[in-house]
Design a protein around this motif. Sequence first.
Motif, short mmCIF file in Angstrom:
data_model
loop_
_atom_site.label_atom_id
_atom_site.label_comp_id
_atom_site.label_asym_id
_atom_site.label_seq_id
_atom_site.Cartn_x
_atom_site.Cartn_y
_atom_site.Cartn_z
N VAL A 77 0.84 -1.20 0.00
CA VAL A 77 0.00 0.00 0.00
C VAL A 77 0.87 1.25 0.00
O VAL A 77 0.62 2.19 -0.75
CB VAL A 77 -0.96 0.00 1.22
N VAL A 78 1.92 1.26 0.80
CA VAL A 78 2.80 2.44 0.86
C VAL A 78 3.49 2.66 -0.48
O VAL A 78 3.74 3.80 -0.86
CB VAL A 78 3.82 2.30 2.02
N ARG A 79 3.75 1.61 -1.22
CA ARG A 79 4.35 1.76 -2.56
C ARG A 79 3.43 2.49 -3.52
O ARG A 79 3.88 3.05 -4.51
CB ARG A 79 4.72 0.40 -3.13
N LEU A 80 2.13 2.49 -3.26
CA LEU A 80 1.19 3.22 -4.11
C LEU A 80 1.28 4.73 -3.92
O LEU A 80 0.90 5.49 -4.81
CB LEU A 80 -0.25 2.80 -3.78
N PHE A 81 1.78 5.15 -2.78
CA PHE A 81 1.77 6.56 -2.41
C PHE A 81 3.01 7.29 -2.92
O PHE A 81 4.10 6.74 -2.97
CB PHE A 81 1.67 6.73 -0.90
N ALA A 82 2.82 8.56 -3.25
CA ALA A 82 3.93 9.40 -3.71
C ALA A 82 4.56 10.18 -2.57
O ALA A 82 5.67 10.67 -2.71
CB ALA A 82 3.43 10.37 -4.78
N HIS A 83 3.85 10.32 -1.44
CA HIS A 83 4.35 11.11 -0.32
C HIS A 83 4.09 10.39 1.00
O HIS A 83 3.12 9.64 1.14
CB HIS A 83 3.64 12.47 -0.26
N ALA A 84 4.94 10.66 1.95
CA ALA A 84 4.79 10.08 3.29
C ALA A 84 3.49 10.55 3.95
O ALA A 84 2.91 9.83 4.75
CB ALA A 84 5.99 10.47 4.16
N GLU A 85 3.03 11.73 3.59
CA GLU A 85 1.80 12.26 4.17
C GLU A 85 0.61 11.35 3.89
O GLU A 85 -0.28 11.20 4.73
CB GLU A 85 1.50 13.68 3.64
N GLN A 86 0.60 10.73 2.72
CA GLN A 86 -0.50 9.85 2.37
C GLN A 86 -0.52 8.62 3.27
O GLN A 86 -1.59 8.18 3.70
CB GLN A 86 -0.41 9.46 0.90
N ALA A 87 0.64 8.08 3.56
CA ALA A 87 0.71 6.93 4.47
C ALA A 87 0.26 7.34 5.86
O ALA A 87 -0.42 6.58 6.56
CB ALA A 87 2.13 6.37 4.51
N ARG A 88 0.62 8.55 6.28
CA ARG A 88 0.19 9.06 7.59
C ARG A 88 -1.33 9.21 7.65
O ARG A 88 -1.95 8.90 8.66
CB ARG A 88 0.83 10.42 7.88
N ILE A 89 -1.91 9.68 6.58
CA ILE A 89 -3.37 9.85 6.55
C ILE A 89 -4.05 8.50 6.69
O ILE A 89 -4.98 8.33 7.49
CB ILE A 89 -3.80 10.56 5.25
N LEU A 90 -3.58 7.51 5.92
CA LEU A 90 -4.20 6.19 6.01
C LEU A 90 -3.98 5.59 7.40
O LEU A 90 -4.90 4.97 7.95
CB LEU A 90 -3.63 5.25 4.93
N ALA A 91 -2.81 5.79 7.98
CA ALA A 91 -2.56 5.29 9.34
C ALA A 91 -3.51 5.95 10.33
O ALA A 91 -4.03 5.30 11.24
CB ALA A 91 -1.11 5.54 9.74
N HIS A 92 -3.76 7.23 10.16
CA HIS A 92 -4.70 7.93 11.04
C HIS A 92 -6.11 7.36 10.88
O HIS A 92 -6.82 7.16 11.88
CB HIS A 92 -4.69 9.44 10.73
N LEU A 93 -6.52 7.12 9.65
CA LEU A 93 -7.85 6.54 9.41
C LEU A 93 -7.95 5.14 10.01
O LEU A 93 -8.99 4.78 10.58
CB LEU A 93 -8.16 6.51 7.92
#
Length: 149
Positions: A77-93
């Motif tokens: 899933v993290v490989r799909l993201f272009a920025h660390a912020e996106q992984a943080r958002i999903l982790a928050h959700l």
Amino acid sequence: MTPWILLPRRVVSFRMPILRQAFALQALHELGRLAPDLARVRAQRSLEASLQSLREACLTTLGMELDTLTLFDARSVVRLFAHAEQARILAHLMDERARTLAEHGDYVGALSDTVYAGQLLACSRQRFGVQRDAGAAEALERELPKPGP
């Protein structure tokens, strides 16, 4: 004729990181806007209504379906993201979903979601590096409203 072909490619490649950053910041703004609503829905509604709110928040902020993302391991899933912020958002959700499940008595599901959120953050640090991940954490802290007493 070659300069005309190469020039647009240079412009596109130069602007793409800016567009990705703008997308990530927009996602943070959306999550900040939706965070109080998610907490309120979790406290006032049924489990299914709360989970549906989280699905909608994921679709709004990341443009991807939460149920689909959770079918895959965190590294993929993290490989799909272009920025660390996106992984943080999903982790928050995922953390919010864990809280929702725990409040409704599903402690096994809550633990699973908490572990998945941690794995997302760990994979994000591996992929993007600690510096960028720390920047993502700071950006997320700025965008999300502070919890009330």
